[in-house]
Scaffold this active site. Sequence first.
Site, PDB file in Angstrom:
ATOM      1  N   CYS A 115      -5.764  -2.938   2.484  1.00  8.99           N
ATOM      2  CA  CYS A 115      -5.485  -2.807   3.919  1.00  8.99           C
ATOM      3  C   CYS A 115      -6.715  -2.944   4.818  1.00  8.99           C
ATOM      4  O   CYS A 115      -7.153  -4.054   5.066  1.00  8.99           O
ATOM      5  CB  CYS A 115      -4.741  -1.504   4.183  1.00  8.99           C
ATOM      6  SG  CYS A 115      -3.866  -1.487   5.772  1.00  8.99           S
ATOM      7  N   GLU A 118       0.823  -1.201   0.000  1.00  2.00           N
ATOM      8  CA  GLU A 118       0.000   0.000   0.000  1.00  2.00           C
ATOM      9  C   GLU A 118       0.865   1.263   0.000  1.00  2.00           C
ATOM     10  O   GLU A 118       1.809   1.397   0.773  1.00  2.00           O
ATOM     11  CB  GLU A 118      -0.911  -0.001   1.231  1.00  2.00           C
ATOM     12  CG  GLU A 118      -1.904   1.150   1.268  1.00  2.00           C
ATOM     13  CD  GLU A 118      -2.772   1.147   2.521  1.00  2.00           C
ATOM     14  OE1 GLU A 118      -3.812   1.813   2.498  1.00  2.00           O
ATOM     15  OE2 GLU A 118      -2.402   0.473   3.513  1.00  2.00           O
ATOM     16  N   LYS A 133     -10.194   2.152  -2.215  1.00  4.93           N
ATOM     17  CA  LYS A 133     -10.360   1.611  -0.867  1.00  4.93           C
ATOM     18  C   LYS A 133     -11.703   2.038  -0.273  1.00  4.93           C
ATOM     19  O   LYS A 133     -12.039   3.225  -0.241  1.00  4.93           O
ATOM     20  CB  LYS A 133      -9.208   2.099   0.008  1.00  4.93           C
ATOM     21  CG  LYS A 133      -9.142   1.506   1.408  1.00  4.93           C
ATOM     22  CD  LYS A 133      -7.862   1.980   2.080  1.00  4.93           C
ATOM     23  CE  LYS A 133      -7.672   1.390   3.472  1.00  4.93           C
ATOM     24  NZ  LYS A 133      -6.386   1.824   4.068  1.00  4.93           N
TER      25      LYS A 133
END
Length: 288
Positions: A153, A43, A116
Amino acid sequence: MSNLTVGLIQQSCSGDRAANIEKSIAGIRRCAAQGAKLVVLQELHTSLYFCDVEDPANFDLAETIPGPSTDTFGALAKELGVVIVTSLFEKRAPGLYHNTAVVLEADGTIAGKYRKMHIPDDPGYYEKFYFTPGDLGFQPIETSVGKLGVLVCWDQWYPEAARLMAMAGADLLIYPTAIGWDPADEAEEQARQREAWITIQRSHAVANGIPVLSVNRTGTEPGGAVFWGSSFAAGCQGELLKQAGTGEETELLVELDFQRSETVRRMWPYFRDRRIEAYDGLTKRFID
């Protein structure tokens, strides 16, 4: 294809963007030289993890997509004939930014992107200040090496995201990640956090019968976070296929057998036995 060699690149990052990118490029080249056809970066790999503070100046780190990084990694993907998963700070419009994974096809084109969806806000991880939640949904990205269920994540803690990717036909789940310890925590608490992180992602592999790739950064950064590395690949029964150490910069080369997913899903037919008519409560925040 029934078998796929993948490369996972675990690296530390500095404030030198060019050096970070060159380090990633070198790792991709080493993976490709060993037969990888899919390479995954961690990331926000072009910079330090800047979300440790709320500073408007950090928005200058963002870039457009397409933009400089997709040009660089797209050209590399075409040169090496590999699919690359990058993770970038996207400037969509003035005042509108996302934490975005971009997949570069082996011909250098952008195969797709994922913004995300779950955005954390914790001490040292002030991501809500920077990132607008994604609006592209949970859709696998079609590539020459399969349908990639790319998440990012904090998404890795949510079984709903993994399930929806699998339901949409993802051949594997991929999590570029930046997670670490608070040095002030006791060693026992640090160990619990790391084990929970590994366990939840292995459980996604088990529940959905597909492999999981998790690529985390490593090293201590100026904000104080000690990123715990531990990048790993899990098979479709949650078995650890390979795992990196906590403090090393390394590449993991792993061969995935997609036929195993068919075999495992025949033995453990979770999708067949789902009681979809009883799951309405999952669309609520909480059942009071």
